[in-house]
Design a protein around this motif. Structure first.
Motif: not given
Ligand code: PML
Length: 241
Positions: A79-81, A88-101, A118-122, A206-208
């Motif tokens: 998960r750290k990797k 590195n692609e500019g995704i904010p940390e809190e958005v990454i955490e939301k994606a893991f959830k 961090g807004e869901r668009l689908d 999956r999260v885009f």
């Protein structure tokens, strides 16, 4: 060319799906292959199998993202990797955490789409967005199966390469196959397989990640409808430990 799509379920619960894009003379063989897959899936024996064959007007050919494998000894390291690659692609940390959830909750057949706020668009949160009308060339498939990855990698590389080509910044994915613990992060730099991205018996998803100003309706339309065949690429043999 022709699109072949298979989906199999048991008591209305999704078990497996597969698709191919083939020439007319390959339809029979491809139908048998997807049928075989439906009948032999570790998630169970289906009571419903649907196979659809459709003629396509136009197919796009794009080269695969380069494939790398990052070996991790446990989920924490993995998960750290994954996080590093996404940061590195500019995704904010809190958005990454939301994606893991989202991926850990599982239960979606398609992908969630998150913007950088961090807004869901689908639109359909239960189902997510399914990337359809995709396949890999025979040569690429053979190369992947010759030591780079598995059948699941073949399917996933088609999805990841198409979504990155269409402007998605990054994808995070773990498998919904209970025993398949290798997941990946895809970015324009490559398709990074990450071992142990989840534990055995955990669900996946999956999260885009997309820019805030993306035209979401156009993106979803293309993800679902534009046919793409992903082909070989020179750099695909590289591996990263
Ligand atoms: C890999 O082995 O390259 C990871 C594939 C993840 C597949 C996700 C899925 O099951 O759809």
């Amino acid at each position: 060319m022709y699109s072949i799509k298979m989906r199999a379920s048991k008591q209305n619960k999704h078990i497996s799906g597969a698709e191919r894009i083939v020439n007319k003379d390959e339809i029979k063989k491809a139908v048998l292959e997807v049928l075989e897959r439906a009948l032999n899936h570790e998630n169970g024996e289906p009571d419903f199998i649907n196979i659809k064959v459709e003629k396509l007007d136009r197919v796009n050919f794009i080269p695969t993202l380069p494939i790398y494998t990052i070996e991790c000894k446990n989920k924490e390291e993995a998960r750290k990797k994954a996080k590093e690659l996404l940061l590195n692609e500019g995704i904010p940390e809190e958005v990454i955490e939301k994606a893991f959830k989202i991926i850990d909750k599982g239960g979606m057949r398609g992908a969630a789409i998150l913007n950088l706020k961090g807004e869901r668009l689908d639109k359909n949160k239960e189902r997510g967005v399914r990337v359809k009308n995709i396949d890999t060339s025979k040569k690429l498939k053979e190369k992947i199966l010759d030591g780079l990855g598995t059948e699941r990698t073949v399917d996933a590389i088609a999805i990841a390469t198409k979504v990155i080509h269409l402007g998605v910044i990054a994808e995070l994915c773990t498998s919904d196959n209970k025993s398949y613990t290798t997941g990946y992060v895809a970015t324009k730099k490559g398709y990074f397989r990450i071992t142990n991205l989840k534990n055995v018996n955990e669900t996946g998803g999956r999260v885009f990640f997309v820019d805030d100003n993306i035209d979401i309706d156009e993106l979803i339309y293309k993800l679902e409808n534009e046919p793409y065949i992903v082909t070989e690429h020179d750099r695909e043999n590289k591996k990263r430990a």
